[in-house]
Design a protein around this motif. Structure first.
Motif: not given
Length: 317
Positions: A97, A117, A120, A148, A155
């Motif tokens: 990510y 997904e 961030l 998020e 998370t």
């Protein structure tokens, strides 16, 4: 966590240098060959009133990125976001990510290339400037929030990044902070058409009409609950101007990065990227002025801000 910080200028350099000094596995990535060469030769120097130090942090050019990247921080100017998205498109690991620490609402460009997904977002209000190859000024310590994009409970990956990156805290409403930054940023764009320090543009009574009008334009377009930070409170604009002026007077960074782009670095600003997200009569006029300065038809001077104040006064009667 092995972290690649793509864009080793003001914010990327500040965050990357401090995370590396704290013992994390950080590599800086920058397209400026002179900047990379200086870091390789002498280390990255952080200057300013917060703390002065040098770190021998690894630094590479974009073409030297490995074939697989698990975690990256994107810290380039927003007009270069698409280039970074292309750079990472075939490199980002399936479970990897990226975190954007950029100005503006840039996540959509990264999402299109990498998937929702795997992106961030964050809000960063630390004042910093790239002063010379291998040298970054950190002017203050300020709010830094990570979250998020969809909001909701923090998370594990957000919590982990908040542990790794200096000054960071996790939030359940990162978009609220980003829209708060859009309001504050609009004030900075308006102030940058002059050569006054940030604090002075915020506290001078003759420019309060400009700051109020442009703030209200942005607030009216915000699709989320806007968060306050560092003296800014969306439901108290008059008090916000005074508090933000005081906040900026405590910083070694006296002028915005916009002003430095226009008058020091003589390069194109991010205004067109911001204009995609924010419209309105006052901000539209500011964009026209910024274009005039970029293209040599104006320079940054108080007369521009006075003209903007008259424009707002006519509109508001």
């Amino acid at each position: 966590m092995k972290l690649f910080v793509i864009g080793a200028g003001a914010i990327g350099g500040t965050l990357g240098a401090r995370a590396f000094r704290d013992g994390h596995d950080v590599t800086l990535v920058d397209a400026d060959a002179a900047h990379v060469a200086a870091i390789r030769r002498d280390g990255l120097r952080i200057e300013g009133p917060v703390e002065e130090f040098v770190v021998r942090v690894p630094a590479i050019l974009p073409e030297e990125l490995p074939d697989t990247v698990e975690h990256a921080v994107v810290a380039v100017k927003s007009l270069h976001t698409a280039a970074v998205a292309d750079l990472l498109r075939d490199r980002l690991a399936p479970d990897g990510y990226v975190l954007t620490v950029q100005n503006g609402l840039t996540a959509d460009v990264l999402i299109e290339a990498l998937g929702r997904e795997r992106v961030l977002a964050s809000f960063v209000n630390i004042g910093a400037d790239l002063m010379a190859p291998g040298v970054v000024l950190q002017g203050n310590v300020a709010t830094f929030r990570i979250g998020e994009l969809a909001g909701g409970p923090v998370t594990p990956r957000v919590a982990r990044l908040a542990e790794v990156l200096p000054y960071a805290e996790a939030t359940e409403n990162v978009l609220g902070y980003l829209w708060g930054k859009e309001v504050y940023g609009a004030m900075m764009w308006a102030g940058a058409v002059s050569d006054l320090p940030i604090a002075e543009t915020l506290e001078r009574p003759e420019y309060r009409g400009v700051m109020t009008a442009i703030s209200e334009e942005v607030l009216a377009q915000a699709p989320v609950t806007v968060e306050g930070f560092d003296g800014f409170e969306p439901d108290d604009l008059p008090g916000s101007f005074d508090r933000l002026a005081a906040f900026n007077r405590r910083s070694a960074k006296t002028h915005s990065g916009i002003y430095r782009d226009l008058m020091v670095r003589k390069r194109k600003t991010e205004v067109d990227e911001v204009h995609k997200d924010i419209q309105g009569p006052v901000f539209d006029r500011v964009v026209e002025m910024i274009h005039d300065i970029e293209e040599g038809r104006r320079t940054c001077e108080v007369a521009n801000l006075d003209e903007l104040a008259r424009f707002v006064a006519v509109r508001t009667g």
